[in-house]
Design an enzyme around this catalytic site. Structure first.
Site, mmCIF file in Angstrom:
data_model
loop_
_atom_site.group_PDB
_atom_site.id
_atom_site.type_symbol
_atom_site.label_atom_id
_atom_site.label_comp_id
_atom_site.label_asym_id
_atom_site.label_seq_id
_atom_site.Cartn_x
_atom_site.Cartn_y
_atom_site.Cartn_z
ATOM 1 N N CYS A 4 22.086 39.803 9.821
ATOM 2 C CA CYS A 4 23.339 40.393 9.359
ATOM 3 C C CYS A 4 23.050 41.684 8.575
ATOM 4 C CB CYS A 4 24.076 39.391 8.470
ATOM 5 S SG CYS A 4 25.606 40.029 7.771
ATOM 6 N N CYS A 23 28.165 35.112 5.443
ATOM 7 C CA CYS A 23 29.261 35.979 4.977
ATOM 8 C C CYS A 23 30.392 36.145 5.990
ATOM 9 C CB CYS A 23 28.716 37.348 4.579
ATOM 10 S SG CYS A 23 28.208 38.388 5.977
ATOM 11 N N CYS A 64 4.197 -15.869 8.757
ATOM 12 C CA CYS A 64 3.587 -15.449 10.017
ATOM 13 C C CYS A 64 4.121 -16.320 11.156
ATOM 14 C CB CYS A 64 2.067 -15.565 9.932
ATOM 15 S SG CYS A 64 1.226 -15.236 11.488
ATOM 16 N N CYS A 67 0.752 -18.445 12.643
ATOM 17 C CA CYS A 67 0.040 -19.506 11.918
ATOM 18 C C CYS A 67 0.826 -20.098 10.752
ATOM 19 C CB CYS A 67 -1.312 -18.984 11.427
ATOM 20 S SG CYS A 67 -1.216 -17.814 10.052
ATOM 21 N N ASP A 83 17.832 9.568 12.626
ATOM 22 C CA ASP A 83 19.026 9.050 11.966
ATOM 23 C C ASP A 83 19.083 7.526 11.972
ATOM 24 O OD1 ASP A 83 19.483 8.856 14.681
ATOM 25 O OD2 ASP A 83 21.616 9.317 14.535
ATOM 26 N N GLU A 84 18.061 6.880 12.510
ATOM 27 C CA GLU A 84 17.989 5.419 12.506
ATOM 28 C C GLU A 84 16.934 4.976 11.502
ATOM 29 O OE1 GLU A 84 17.990 3.476 16.347
ATOM 30 O OE2 GLU A 84 18.549 5.380 17.270
ATOM 31 N N CYS A 95 -4.504 -14.656 9.813
ATOM 32 C CA CYS A 95 -4.899 -14.649 11.233
ATOM 33 C C CYS A 95 -4.872 -13.265 11.879
ATOM 34 C CB CYS A 95 -4.037 -15.614 12.042
ATOM 35 S SG CYS A 95 -2.332 -15.045 12.323
#
Length: 103
Positions: A4, A23, A64, A67, A83-84, A95
């Site tokens: 500009c 502007c 877990c 196990c 965005d997630e 284990c």
């Protein structure tokens, strides 16, 4: 790329005009100018977490699925769109089974 003349901000194309977002200055786009948009994505290496690196990770109480042990290392990784929410990974301290949890 044009700036500009009033406020020196980058001007953007809107139809057949160049417009300053800051502007509001407008200018007819020159027909000789060609707009080319190029998007490049860099693939980042995903660090592998194993061996001694595991001991630096935080731990939490998590059952877990392999196990039944109640403690696991955990870390977050952004696998989907920005965005997630991030995906939470767990690795059993007993284990070594790794699983993930989505929000």
């Amino acid at each position: 790329m044009e700036f500009c003349p009033k406020c020196k901000s980058l001007m953007i194309y809107q139809g057949d005009k160049l417009v300053c977002r800051k502007c509001g200055y407008e200018k007819e786009a020159d027909d000789s100018e060609e707009l080319v948009i190029k998007v490049e994505r860099n693939k980042e290496d995903v660090p592998v977490i194993e061996g001694e690196n595991l001991k630096t990770l935080p731990t939490t109480k998590a059952i877990c699925p392999a196990c039944g042990h109640n403690e696991a290392f955990w870390w977050l990784r952004q696998l989907r769109a920005a965005d997630e929410s991030e995906v939470r990974f767990f690795r059993c301290t007993k284990c070594g089974k790794t699983w993930r949890e989505y929000d």
